[in-house]
Design an enzyme around this catalytic site. Sequence first.
Site, PDB file in Angstrom:
ATOM      1  N   LEU C 218       0.823  -1.207   0.000  1.00 14.25           N
ATOM      2  CA  LEU C 218       0.000   0.000   0.000  1.00 14.25           C
ATOM      3  C   LEU C 218       0.860   1.260   0.000  1.00 14.25           C
ATOM      4  CD1 LEU C 218      -2.890   1.164   0.271  1.00 14.25           C
ATOM      5  CD2 LEU C 218      -2.533   1.147   2.740  1.00 14.25           C
ATOM      6  N   ASP C 219       0.616   2.143  -0.946  1.00 10.06           N
ATOM      7  CA  ASP C 219       1.297   3.443  -1.032  1.00 10.06           C
ATOM      8  C   ASP C 219       2.802   3.313  -1.233  1.00 10.06           C
ATOM      9  OD1 ASP C 219      -1.218   4.448  -0.533  1.00 10.06           O
ATOM     10  OD2 ASP C 219      -0.842   4.849   1.579  1.00 10.06           O
ATOM     11  N   GLU C 220       3.248   2.143  -1.688  1.00 10.96           N
ATOM     12  CA  GLU C 220       4.687   1.923  -1.822  1.00 10.96           C
ATOM     13  C   GLU C 220       5.128   1.697  -3.264  1.00 10.96           C
ATOM     14  OE1 GLU C 220       6.923   2.258   0.403  1.00 10.96           O
ATOM     15  OE2 GLU C 220       6.019   1.929   2.374  1.00 10.96           O
TER      16      GLU C 220
END
Lengths: 276, 276, 276, 276
Positions: C218-220
């Site tokens: 996530l969000d990476e």
Amino acid sequence: MIVVIQCKDQVGLVSAISGVMAEEKINIVSMREHVDTQNNRFFARLVLQQPANEAALHSKLQAVLPDDAVIHITLQPNKKIVVLVTKEYHCLGDILLRNHFNTLGATVQCVIGNHTTLQDICRRFDVPFHLVSHEQGSKDIFEQFLVNTIQQYEADYLVLAKFMRILSPDFVARYPMRIINIHHSFLPAFIGANPYRQAYERGVKLIGATAHFVTNDLDEGPIITQQIIPVNHSLTAADMVKAGKEIETAVLAKALQLVMDDKVLVFKNKTIVFDV
Amino acid sequence: MIVVIQCKDQVGLVSAISGVMAEEKINIVSMREHVDTQNNRFFARLVLQQPANEAALHSKLQAVLPDDAVIHITLQPNKKIVVLVTKEYHCLGDILLRNHFNTLGATVQCVIGNHTTLQDICRRFDVPFHLVSHEQGSKDIFEQFLVNTIQQYEADYLVLAKFMRILSPDFVARYPMRIINIHHSFLPAFIGANPYRQAYERGVKLIGATAHFVTNDLDEGPIITQQIIPVNHSLTAADMVKAGKEIETAVLAKALQLVMDDKVLVFKNKTIVFDV
Amino acid sequence: MIVVIQCKDQVGLVSAISGVMAEEKINIVSMREHVDTQNNRFFARLVLQQPANEAALHSKLQAVLPDDAVIHITLQPNKKIVVLVTKEYHCLGDILLRNHFNTLGATVQCVIGNHTTLQDICRRFDVPFHLVSHEQGSKDIFEQFLVNTIQQYEADYLVLAKFMRILSPDFVARYPMRIINIHHSFLPAFIGANPYRQAYERGVKLIGATAHFVTNDLDEGPIITQQIIPVNHSLTAADMVKAGKEIETAVLAKALQLVMDDKVLVFKNKTIVFDV
Amino acid sequence: MIVVIQCKDQVGLVSAISGVMAEEKINIVSMREHVDTQNNRFFARLVLQQPANEAALHSKLQAVLPDDAVIHITLQPNKKIVVLVTKEYHCLGDILLRNHFNTLGATVQCVIGNHTTLQDICRRFDVPFHLVSHEQGSKDIFEQFLVNTIQQYEADYLVLAKFMRILSPDFVARYPMRIINIHHSFLPAFIGANPYRQAYERGVKLIGATAHFVTNDLDEGPIITQQIIPVNHSLTAADMVKAGKEIETAVLAKALQLVMDDKVLVFKNKTIVFDV
């Protein structure tokens, strides 16, 4: 509730204004003031927590302020605008979207175009579109048709959203400091026609856009806000036009937000903008 | 003369403050106020035209403000700073230049380094340099030597201008909200060591720097100001370090300007910055 | 015609590639190349003046490049996208406007929403809207419905335009480096929920947005582009949300422009962006 | 080793250049090229991994390129500069700091001032300072003294670091595209004297600075780089001067970095800048 004041400067103005509020038990959420020492002029904007009786507050403020004080008291949002366009969609599209979703801080009364290009997008948003062609006769006649159309609506401001006709002093005089234009350069650079072509020829490393109030002097009215983006040798003049549209849209949107929030005061040919 | 006030919020504070000024016939050149409604806290900064009697003004303000009011009245420029450094020259060099030409808004009392690298540049500017090595003993001893050196001078603020040692809570507690650090990332991204390496590994498209007051929590103190610059794939981690130095210098310079001008108020872990 | 290449680095790659073009009498309008020396990887993007036979050019390039070379040859504009949304209009509205006026560099095949809020705006632009509610059953079932809907269309990319559901690794694995998300912070700051609330609490002086490819973390995922705007103490968390929407719209628009123009290459968890 | 090339455009130039490198077993670390299609002109910059025999490489490139090709091959850092100043310290101070710490990418040979104001800071950095007063006679005589002083040193570039005298065409002609000036506005806005006063009077919302090569037309030479900062009504003309110094320093530093790294090519009145 928002109160905007300008008058000649003198000792005790903040005290006088805030004294009225304290007396009326009105809480000041925020207050911004500015003194133009060169012109000896005082400007203030207050956000009040409670709505107050406008007329009563106005007369109480008038009583403690210099005779030349201009006081505006407004309940937001209640602005009405008429948008003038030619063929380019980017600014109008952004305005119509915000208008549709009630985030513009104003209501678009109608759109007037001197071409039919943007009629369809107005129809899709259920916003009235009026064609006023500049090819039907003289400039006088064109502007008379514009005025007639505008008069069908209440309008606090006219917004020139890439309206590519120059308006006459007579027209401008009808709407003093009520016409907002987006100019496609960081003024005062590249006044006049084809600013991106001029920017390309000059080899600048940044291009920009300027939102300003319209006065009789083309591209010389009080500037509301400006932004730039970096460019380089790899952009053709056409690429600059394309990149510029992004910044034009953003700058006009920002200017409208500021004006609709009563954050912009005008004195002589300059603005005082009480932004964050 | 500058007056900075913070206290709990209540109706009539602006009126009370500006009333004192009007009574004393002091002209307010500019006034900024902010209410933190979440914390019910009032903040204000006034620039006064005439110098006034500090003690008298203080007691008059105290009399009309809530009991918890913190009032600072200062005549600029009179700040004194001690600068702590390690090996990098860019922030210190900029500070020494501004100090030398009297544009820092403060006077550098001395520079303390834990290496001798920057001794020569201080000597060139006739600014005292003290070597306090961190390799002479425990951290306690190191910090005791720092304190002893600092105590030789009056210092309103300690400026960590790329000082690469972490200071203990005991040390920090001696100078509450009086230590300013420049951190080489746009906090809270990349807390801790080697932020540019972290930024490079993450593939971010912008890098930045943050000036903040130092508290016990590493890189967690109140942020004064931050800036970023765009980067791309073509920069190695070393290139980012180099590019970052430019922004570190600019951000620390800006933060010092704000703090020295008494434009920064602190409440809990946040700053109120009354910039333009 | 655009050619995008990545392969392991070796001496003579530019010569080999440009040699093929010279042999074919194809003029190279622009060429950008990058060598990631840490990973010994070569990346290039060429804009060719004349359209060429794609298959023939591909095999000629394959013949002179290392075995691991990945070569994409595209004629623009021919991308197709499916947009996933929840309730916020700002990113979708901007995409629909550009799509309608053919300036998106892609065609919106359909919009999928997990609420009906944005159905009307799609209808106004004659773009198919599909409601796929996340409240009909398990996440598996929700995602199966998403996949079924997407499969009705050709789609080069899925665009998460403020789609507020977290997608499972299984779903993401179906569209490797083909899902573009807009995250409402300058990553890696404020990963996860409520980044503006986090930003407000931390007291940062700038907020931002990040467009990135979606991976299992996530969000990476690889960052495509990021921008920030300055903020200060006067903004509440709600004000930051409002200000952030402007930057989210701009960042997603920029990212889509870059991806649709084949200017973004991905290697490991980073992008190479051959912008101006 | 850096190779910079410009010549008329034709098919196969990249192939020809990279072919020479492949033949010589020279690895190209990075290559940037640009075609100005309007002027049919080709520009390229290559960073080579290994140093090569300059003369041999030059003749091999000459052999495969058009007759009008201009080829520069340089080993960095080897530039030498002479700095001209008047009274303001900010640009010179920054240059002297970088020079002292070997991060300028050039060596300051000497500083020439038409006032003695900055003599002391040069002495502190052990850099020769020469006073050449403009009050000793005619402009011709003044410039002859400048030339005589400059001739005592090898100088690749003259840097006008807030040098407030206008140079004659004869002087400029001696150093074609070798004089770098910092102008205190975002050109072409506010050409000529007192740009900050002009900016203040116009009420612009951003001010800037421009680094450019000096030609016979005042403030009209090829622009190297430009930056701006936002301003508002609260800044007096004097505040703008102060704020402007920060951006002037940054812009000149950036321009010097670009020029010293051989990243700036000039054609007609524009630059091609192969930055990141």
